[in-house]
Design a protein around this motif. Structure first.
Motif, PDB file in Angstrom:
ATOM      1  N   GLY A 126     -12.820  63.329 -22.181  1.00  0.00           N
ATOM      2  CA  GLY A 126     -14.120  62.844 -22.631  1.00  0.00           C
ATOM      3  C   GLY A 126     -14.992  62.520 -21.452  1.00  0.00           C
ATOM      4  O   GLY A 126     -14.698  62.910 -20.314  1.00  0.00           O
ATOM      5  N   THR A 127     -16.049  61.784 -21.722  1.00  0.00           N
ATOM      6  CA  THR A 127     -16.957  61.411 -20.653  1.00  0.00           C
ATOM      7  C   THR A 127     -16.440  60.151 -19.946  1.00  0.00           C
ATOM      8  O   THR A 127     -15.685  59.377 -20.541  1.00  0.00           O
ATOM      9  N   GLU A 128     -16.755  59.995 -18.685  1.00  0.00           N
ATOM     10  CA  GLU A 128     -16.410  58.782 -17.910  1.00  0.00           C
ATOM     11  C   GLU A 128     -14.903  58.562 -17.795  1.00  0.00           C
ATOM     12  O   GLU A 128     -14.447  57.422 -17.752  1.00  0.00           O
ATOM     13  N   VAL A 129     -14.132  59.627 -17.754  1.00  0.00           N
ATOM     14  CA  VAL A 129     -12.677  59.455 -17.607  1.00  0.00           C
ATOM     15  C   VAL A 129     -12.218  59.626 -16.160  1.00  0.00           C
ATOM     16  O   VAL A 129     -11.073  59.316 -15.841  1.00  0.00           O
ATOM     17  N   GLY A 130     -13.087  60.144 -15.294  1.00  0.00           N
ATOM     18  CA  GLY A 130     -12.692  60.318 -13.898  1.00  0.00           C
ATOM     19  C   GLY A 130     -12.733  61.770 -13.422  1.00  0.00           C
ATOM     20  O   GLY A 130     -12.147  62.095 -12.378  1.00  0.00           O
ATOM     21  N   LYS A 131     -13.459  62.620 -14.126  1.00  0.00           N
ATOM     22  CA  LYS A 131     -13.537  64.036 -13.718  1.00  0.00           C
ATOM     23  C   LYS A 131     -14.109  64.194 -12.319  1.00  0.00           C
ATOM     24  O   LYS A 131     -13.591  64.978 -11.514  1.00  0.00           O
ATOM     25  N   THR A 132     -15.196  63.463 -12.045  1.00  0.00           N
ATOM     26  CA  THR A 132     -15.826  63.625 -10.738  1.00  0.00           C
ATOM     27  C   THR A 132     -14.890  63.131  -9.635  1.00  0.00           C
ATOM     28  O   THR A 132     -14.797  63.761  -8.570  1.00  0.00           O
ATOM     29  N   VAL A 133     -14.196  62.036  -9.904  1.00  0.00           N
ATOM     30  CA  VAL A 133     -13.263  61.507  -8.899  1.00  0.00           C
ATOM     31  C   VAL A 133     -12.178  62.547  -8.612  1.00  0.00           C
ATOM     32  O   VAL A 133     -11.874  62.865  -7.453  1.00  0.00           O
ATOM     33  N   VAL A 134     -11.594  63.097  -9.661  1.00  0.00           N
ATOM     34  CA  VAL A 134     -10.520  64.081  -9.467  1.00  0.00           C
ATOM     35  C   VAL A 134     -11.057  65.355  -8.805  1.00  0.00           C
ATOM     36  O   VAL A 134     -10.434  65.892  -7.876  1.00  0.00           O
ATOM     37  N   ALA A 151     -25.105  60.602  -7.855  1.00  0.00           N
ATOM     38  CA  ALA A 151     -24.922  61.541  -8.970  1.00  0.00           C
ATOM     39  C   ALA A 151     -23.718  62.439  -8.693  1.00  0.00           C
ATOM     40  O   ALA A 151     -23.314  62.617  -7.537  1.00  0.00           O
ATOM     41  N   ASP A 152     -23.159  62.988  -9.777  1.00  0.00           N
ATOM     42  CA  ASP A 152     -21.938  63.792  -9.650  1.00  0.00           C
ATOM     43  C   ASP A 152     -22.060  64.877  -8.584  1.00  0.00           C
ATOM     44  O   ASP A 152     -21.159  65.053  -7.755  1.00  0.00           O
ATOM     45  N   HIS A 153     -23.172  65.613  -8.598  1.00  0.00           N
ATOM     46  CA  HIS A 153     -23.280  66.744  -7.658  1.00  0.00           C
ATOM     47  C   HIS A 153     -23.341  66.271  -6.207  1.00  0.00           C
ATOM     48  O   HIS A 153     -22.927  66.975  -5.299  1.00  0.00           O
ATOM     49  N   LEU A 191      -3.773  61.691 -14.533  1.00  0.00           N
ATOM     50  CA  LEU A 191      -4.041  60.376 -15.129  1.00  0.00           C
ATOM     51  C   LEU A 191      -4.654  59.478 -14.067  1.00  0.00           C
ATOM     52  O   LEU A 191      -4.077  59.283 -12.981  1.00  0.00           O
ATOM     53  N   THR A 192      -5.824  58.907 -14.381  1.00  0.00           N
ATOM     54  CA  THR A 192      -6.566  58.125 -13.393  1.00  0.00           C
ATOM     55  C   THR A 192      -7.370  57.010 -14.048  1.00  0.00           C
ATOM     56  O   THR A 192      -7.844  57.217 -15.173  1.00  0.00           O
ATOM     57  N   PRO A 193      -7.542  55.856 -13.431  1.00  0.00           N
ATOM     58  CA  PRO A 193      -6.834  55.418 -12.233  1.00  0.00           C
ATOM     59  C   PRO A 193      -5.434  54.924 -12.599  1.00  0.00           C
ATOM     60  O   PRO A 193      -5.265  54.222 -13.574  1.00  0.00           O
ATOM     61  N   LEU A 228      -3.387  59.493 -10.078  1.00  0.00           N
ATOM     62  CA  LEU A 228      -4.267  59.201  -8.944  1.00  0.00           C
ATOM     63  C   LEU A 228      -4.499  57.693  -8.890  1.00  0.00           C
ATOM     64  O   LEU A 228      -4.964  57.112  -9.873  1.00  0.00           O
ATOM     65  N   PRO A 229      -4.154  57.052  -7.772  1.00  0.00           N
ATOM     66  CA  PRO A 229      -4.377  55.605  -7.683  1.00  0.00           C
ATOM     67  C   PRO A 229      -5.862  55.280  -7.594  1.00  0.00           C
ATOM     68  O   PRO A 229      -6.691  56.170  -7.404  1.00  0.00           O
ATOM     69  N   THR A 230      -6.188  54.015  -7.702  1.00  0.00           N
ATOM     70  CA  THR A 230      -7.575  53.577  -7.527  1.00  0.00           C
ATOM     71  C   THR A 230      -7.997  53.826  -6.079  1.00  0.00           C
ATOM     72  O   THR A 230      -7.314  53.405  -5.149  1.00  0.00           O
ATOM     73  N   LEU A 231      -9.113  54.528  -5.928  1.00  0.00           N
ATOM     74  CA  LEU A 231      -9.545  54.948  -4.595  1.00  0.00           C
ATOM     75  C   LEU A 231     -10.781  54.190  -4.155  1.00  0.00           C
ATOM     76  O   LEU A 231     -11.585  53.755  -4.987  1.00  0.00           O
ATOM     77  N   ASP A 232     -10.949  54.090  -2.854  1.00  0.00           N
ATOM     78  CA  ASP A 232     -12.225  53.655  -2.286  1.00  0.00           C
ATOM     79  C   ASP A 232     -13.079  54.920  -2.183  1.00  0.00           C
ATOM     80  O   ASP A 232     -12.877  55.750  -1.294  1.00  0.00           O
TER      81      ASP A 232
END
Ligand code: ATP
Ligand code: MG
Length: 222
Positions: free
Chosen positions: A16-24, A56-58, A177-179, A206-210
């Protein structure tokens, strides 16, 4: 292009949205760049720019990849309202053109050793009234990384996404699976094992990242 071992491309979707796609997607891109590859990033449509997100994501994807692509090259459609792409486009008096997306993704991939694409929302989000994120993933042909939350409810959401992907002939390369907490609960450990066993898929965490310190990120590849 090979689609394994960090070469070629990958399409990052999520439950879904806001699950961590950009982070991954950022960690996948950064891993490739750290190996010395030229990495392109791509996101068909960015919405919600009116909300002034810190980045922003990009922009986060470009920085993680060390790419010099323009906004336009990374995300051909960019809209202010925080709406689904087809609605954000309609509010701007436009319709997203699938061929323009395919051409932009091809151009981005042609200029790089590897490409990391991030979808929008989940797999069945419409980009245009009759063109879903899943259709774009099929057209691009890259394997999927499915991003999901570790906690309660994730088994169903993740298995539904895997089923929707495989029904369209897409390869699911991994679930992330994140975070992922340092000391995961029994439920989260069980979720990880259950998704792997029932979904017959590789599950990573994926652990919580800085997010401001890419040099501290773990490596993630497929
Ligand atoms: N491993 C992690 N480390 C740090 N923050 C995380 C991690 N995973 C998820 N988050 C946080 O979760 C939130 C959502 O992440 P992200 O923006 O990547 O989601 P998304 O699926 O790309 O959202 P969208 O649907 O808007 O594109 C962000 O605030 C992000 O910082
Ligand atoms: Mg995102």
């Amino acid at each position: 292009m090979s689609d394994r071992s960090g070469g070629g491309g990958i399409f990052v979707t999520g439950t879904g949205t806001e699950v961590g796609k950009t982070v991954v997607a950022a960690v996948l891109a950064h891993t490739l760049a750290a190996e010395g590859r030229g990495v392109a990033v791509f996101k068909p449509c960015v919405t919600g720019l009116d909300e002034n997100p810190p980045e922003a994501d990009h922009e986060l994807l470009r920085r993680a990849a060390g790419s010099d692509q323009s906004d336009e090259q990374i995300a051909p459609y960019r809209y202010g309202p925080p709406a689904s792409p087809h609605l954000a486009a309609a509010l701007a008096g436009e319709e997203i053109d699938p061929e323009r997306l395919r051409a932009a993704a091809r151009d981005a991939a042609d200029g790089a050793d590897a490409i990391v694409c991030e979808g929008v929302g989940g797999l069945l989000v419409p980009l245009a009234p009759d063109y879903l994120v899943r259709d774009l993933a099929v057209d691009l042909g890259y394997p999927l990384a499915i991003v999901a939350s570790p906690g309660l409810g994730t088994i169903n959401h993740t298995l539904l996404t895997i089923a929707a992907a495989r029904a369209a002939g897409l390869e699911v390369a991994l679930v992330v699976l994140t975070p992922w907490p340092e000391h995961p609960s029994e439920i989260k450990e069980s979720n990880r094992e259950t998704i792997a066993a029932v979904g017959k898929v590789e599950v990573r965490t994926l652990p919580t990242l800085d997010l401001g310190a890419p040099e501290t990120w773990p490596q993630l590849s497929w």
